[in-house]
Design an enzyme around this catalytic site. Structure first.
Site, PDB file in Angstrom:
ATOM      1  N   ASN A 394       0.831  -1.198   0.000  1.00 37.86           N
ATOM      2  CA  ASN A 394       0.000   0.000   0.000  1.00 37.86           C
ATOM      3  C   ASN A 394       0.865   1.248   0.000  1.00 37.86           C
ATOM      4  OD1 ASN A 394      -1.898   1.945   0.257  1.00 37.86           O
ATOM      5  ND2 ASN A 394      -2.770   1.209   2.169  1.00 37.86           N
ATOM      6  N   ASP A 395       1.418   1.597   1.146  1.00 33.39           N
ATOM      7  CA  ASP A 395       2.165   2.850   1.257  1.00 33.39           C
ATOM      8  C   ASP A 395       3.304   2.958   0.252  1.00 33.39           C
ATOM      9  OD1 ASP A 395       0.572   3.782   3.290  1.00 33.39           O
ATOM     10  OD2 ASP A 395       1.806   2.896   4.866  1.00 33.39           O
TER      11      ASP A 395
END
Lengths: 465, 103
Positions: A394-395
């Site tokens: 994600n990040d």
């Protein structure tokens, strides 16, 4: 019984073999040979120790018994452990090195004659300093690694635990450790030695609790480094070259890995160690977020997109490890390859919970390592790829890191996933990632969210291909 | 005046840090996990200290406090040595190249 000079030379040989063991890891082809050198170095070191003592009495049998019991436990663990549990295992092993260092320091303190360090209450000053540093660092490694282990295992919550006055308290304890070592060396008091150990255990615990789950790659590397310094400290006490060389190697190895991990997050080492990342941003960020439209799809849509692509880049993350989706992923990729679609894997340095975590999982699923690329190697290829398949990351894909200077992850190197013609994002929900920030990628025109468990989704896509 | 042997050990230590620095930078990132497990295994060479401690007790009294800590440390280090090397081997065995026989 062999002479002290001869055994010193053998210890040097085993130190050199350990250097070769690390050297072998520069490429997968030479790595197995490297591991063999490491084993050889260890066998030499242990045999020479037996020969130099030359005491083959009852004690010798007991040593063999304890050695075999430990060895058996270690071997069983090594064969049983699933690859997804590697971070926990490494953290657990670090704690054992730390504790072993503490135990050796304790017995050297209680029985200094055995190590030629003087007599109890009258230990040579230099040795006492080395011993107490080794013991303190060992104790910090032990308790810190236990906390890291519990957090990775999920027994303890991965979220940072912070309280008021935490940093001043830690600083105070660290200063008190230095004072304790000073007092211990001037008085030789055994009660001070025990207090030093207790305080060191405490600080190890306090140092790791404020550090969150996704910062674990840094923590594990840091503890790796500590275990090396502890070994080196004991090596000085025992005047043993193999231990000094190894301690220095391991210490610098862990330090370099921590540096690489910090760079992968664009954070300073101190920033990670002080902990509590994202805790403040989280609350403010989530409230003023208006609902933005998201395109979501199912396995059928995803299969259609991929079937019509000519190149696909897979971006795995911690979520893949949690869902144990690596084998399902490989099967999907096999099917894609049968349709003459070019597939490669892009690995962010901090993907997963320890350095190289994703690589091991992909290797376990029989993904050839020359299809797996690091961030710098592959980042330019996203612009030419048709589909990016983000599974459990994600990040590390968040374009905000490049565009918004306000963002806590601004400046972090990210994979340029958004440059792909289309992005498939497997995720269980829209919830923000570890850093507590929304991923702009979710709302892009060309992003298709696949809300499901990573493993199940991958299997469904394979069926639809 | 003679040089204290400590200085020689310090020299070995400092030079080894530099060796470690250059050797570890040349480790390929995909092998960072095996790097950690193998460094774990080799740092357990601390077992030599544990063996000395364990054998230090005299034959009538094998179990004094000091040697008990030695024996415990032997077991802990042995777990790491066997576990560390074997799990590294298991991991490294998985790293395979693409098969060359392309259709």
């Amino acid at each position: 019984m062999i002479s002290a000079n001869l055994s010193a030379i053998f210890y040097l040989v085993s130190g050199v073999l350990f250097i070769l063991a690390l050297r072998g890891l520069s490429s997968p082809e030479t790595s197995r040979q490297g591991n063999f050198f490491g084993i050889l170095g260890m066998i030499i070191a242990i045999s020479v120790t037996f020969l130099s003592i030359g005491n083959f009495s009852n004690g010798f049998i007991l040593v063999l018994v304890f050695l075999s019991v430990g060895g058996l436990i270690g071997a069983i663990i090594a064969y049983k452990i699933p690859m997804t549990a590697m971070p926990e295992l490494v953290a657990g092993f670090h704690s054992l090195v730390g504790l072993a260092a503490v135990f050796v320091a304790i017995s050297a303190f209680l029985n200094p004659e055995a190590f030629n360090l003087g007599t109890p209450g009258n230990i040579k000053l230099g040795s006492l300093i080395e011993m107490s540093i080794g013991a303190a660092v060992g104790a910090i490694t032990f308790s810190g690694s236990i906390i890291a282990f519990l957090k990775l295992q999920g027994i303890m919550s991965g979220s940072p635990i912070t309280f008021k006055g935490q940093h001043p308290l830690n600083a105070l304890i660290l200063i008190s450790i230095i004072i304790l070592i000073y007092l211990l060396c001037s008085t030789q008091s055994s009660s001070l030695f025990w207090i030093l150990l207790a305080v060191s255990f405490l600080i190890g615990f306090l140092l790791i609790i404020p550090i969150g789950g996704a910062d674990m790659p840094v923590v594990i590397s840091m503890l790796n480094s500590y275990s090396g310094w502890a070994a080196a400290g004991i090596g000085f006490t025992l005047e043993n070259t193999a231990l000094i060389i190894t301690g220095a190697l391991v210490g610098s190895s862990g330090a370099i890995l921590s540096y690489i991990m910090c760079k992968g997050m664009n954070r300073s080492f101190f920033n990670v160690i002080l902990g509590g990342f994202g805790a403040t941003e989280q609350s403010s960020n989530n409230q003023d977020k208006e609902q933005r439209p998201v395109k979501s799809g199912n396995a059928d849509d995803a299969a259609f997109l991929m079937k019509n692509a000519s190149s696909v880049i897979i971006v795995p993350g911690y979520g893949m490890a949690v869902a144990q989706a690596q084998h399902a992923l490989r099967e999907m990729v096999d099917t894609l390859k049968k349709n003459d679609i070019k597939v490669s894997y892009a690995i962010h340095p901090v993907a997963g919970r320890m350095p190289g975590h994703m690589n091991v999982l992909l290797a376990e699923a029989n993904v050839p390592y020359d299809e797996v690329f690091e961030l710098e190697e592959i980042n330019n290829d996203f612009a030419n790829a048709d589909v990016a398949f983000v599974i459990g990351a994600n990040d590390v894909t968040n374009p905000v890191a490049k565009t918004d200077p306000q963002s806590p992850i601004y400046g972090m190197p990210v994979l340029d996933v958004e440059k792909c013609k289309s992005v498939l994002f497997v995720k269980r929900s829209l919830s923000p990632g570890y850093a507590g920030i929304d991923n702009d990628l979710f709302y892009k025109e060309n992003t298709l969210m696949l809300f499901s468990d990573a493993k199940k989704m991958t299997e469904d896509i394979t069926k639809n291909l | 005046m003679e040089i204290d042997p400590f200085i020689f050990r310090l020299s070995i230590f400092i030079l080894s840090i530099f060796i470690g620095y250059y050797v570890v930078w040349s480790v390929t990132p995909s092998l960072h996990t095996p790097l950690m497990s193998v460094t774990n295994a080799i740092s357990s060479v601390i077992i030599v200290g544990a063996i000395i401690a364990g054998l230090a007790g005299n034959s009538e009294n094998i179990f004094n406090t000091s040697s008990i800590f030695g024996f415990l440390a032997i077991s802990l280090a042995a777990i790491n040595i066997f576990g560390g090397f074997l799990v590294t081997q298991r991991m490294l065995a998985m790293y395979k190249k693409k098969k060359k026989d392309k259709k």
